[in-house]
Write a protein that holds these residues in place. Sequence first.
Motif, short mmCIF file in Angstrom:
data_model
loop_
_atom_site.label_atom_id
_atom_site.label_comp_id
_atom_site.label_asym_id
_atom_site.label_seq_id
_atom_site.Cartn_x
_atom_site.Cartn_y
_atom_site.Cartn_z
N MET A 177 -3.00 14.57 14.50
CA MET A 177 -2.49 14.19 15.82
C MET A 177 -0.99 13.95 15.73
O MET A 177 -0.52 13.06 15.04
N SER A 178 -0.23 14.79 16.38
CA SER A 178 1.22 14.66 16.36
C SER A 178 1.67 13.42 17.12
O SER A 178 1.14 13.10 18.17
N ALA A 179 2.65 12.71 16.56
CA ALA A 179 3.18 11.52 17.22
C ALA A 179 4.64 11.78 17.57
O ALA A 179 5.54 11.51 16.78
N TYR A 237 6.91 7.27 18.05
CA TYR A 237 6.20 6.31 17.21
C TYR A 237 7.01 5.02 17.10
O TYR A 237 8.23 5.00 17.30
N GLY A 293 2.15 14.56 12.37
CA GLY A 293 0.90 13.81 12.45
C GLY A 293 0.10 13.90 11.18
O GLY A 293 -1.10 13.62 11.17
N LEU A 347 -0.64 6.38 11.70
CA LEU A 347 -1.22 7.57 12.33
C LEU A 347 -2.73 7.41 12.53
O LEU A 347 -3.27 7.79 13.57
N VAL A 348 -3.41 6.84 11.53
CA VAL A 348 -4.85 6.59 11.67
C VAL A 348 -5.10 5.58 12.79
O VAL A 348 -6.00 5.76 13.62
N THR A 375 -3.22 4.91 15.40
CA THR A 375 -2.94 5.54 16.69
C THR A 375 -4.08 6.44 17.13
O THR A 375 -4.48 6.43 18.30
N GLU A 376 -4.61 7.21 16.18
CA GLU A 376 -5.72 8.11 16.52
C GLU A 376 -6.97 7.33 16.93
O GLU A 376 -7.65 7.68 17.90
N SER A 420 -6.49 5.91 20.38
CA SER A 420 -6.61 6.96 21.39
C SER A 420 -8.07 7.32 21.65
O SER A 420 -8.49 7.49 22.79
N ARG A 421 -8.87 7.39 20.57
CA ARG A 421 -10.29 7.69 20.74
C ARG A 421 -11.01 6.59 21.51
O ARG A 421 -11.86 6.86 22.36
#
Length: 292
Positions: A1-3, A6, A39, A89-90, A92-93, A96-97
Amino acid sequence: MSARWYKRCGADFIHGTMMLTLEEKGAYSLCLDLIYDRGAPIPDDARWLSGVCGVSIRKWNSIRDRLLDLGKIYAENGLLSNARADFELVSTELSSRERAESGAKGGRKRAENAGQPLKNNNIAQAEPKREEKIREEVEVVEATPLPVVSALPALQVWNDACAATGWAQVKKFTPTRQAALRARIRDDGMDGWTAAIARAVASPLLTAQPPPTWFDFDFIVKSGNFAKLIEGKYDRQFSRNGSDDRPELGRTNAAAISVFGQPQRQNTEPDFEALRRVGPDRGAEAVAIGQR
């Protein structure tokens, strides 16, 4: 997943790069931007990265080695990454989920409610809902969610101690390690964690050169091992060739006994009652064997 965007804390970056030159700080900052934009870890391609940073390949290799030595980045399977970037990154993902799942559940619930006919338009005569009845009969205590604890400052304390003692630094801050470290912070607070690491740094046993291989991050974040550390289990002074009270033991054996306790000794005394039952002829021979 591109950020594409950030979070970046200026104070953390400045504090964490005090030992770097201006050129190294710039290259490190560009590496972080590339990791977040992608990401994921970036290719460990000297030609590409030297072009992004505007330096020669030889200069980039020198900067890369410096950043690896200081634990600012790590190399794995032909890729470069950063432990904090992996964590962010984890996180953020996952966030989002969770938002997507919550929105989908809310949409389904609204559709179900809209499709149900009104059974009774007279609100005064309508029976209370089952949940309301339960709340009238019993006291419902809402659960208080656990606060989200940031483990990154505590991780930095550990890695700084590793740089001074030779312990193994954390290069991959996996979700399992994050959860274990958060548990220690919740139990003892950031002050308790910092005090425990300081106690470990002051321990002659744990800071011997070379340092013990069993004392690492995964060892210390376990509840039982952490309790032993703060209780002073590893504070004892050991000589290089033996312990203080049992010089015949080697240093490794003395340390193991201090940590894990004395091993149970086998009883080498002969059982004279059993020998008497054997008889006079074979008894003397059995006693001699038992006393060897």
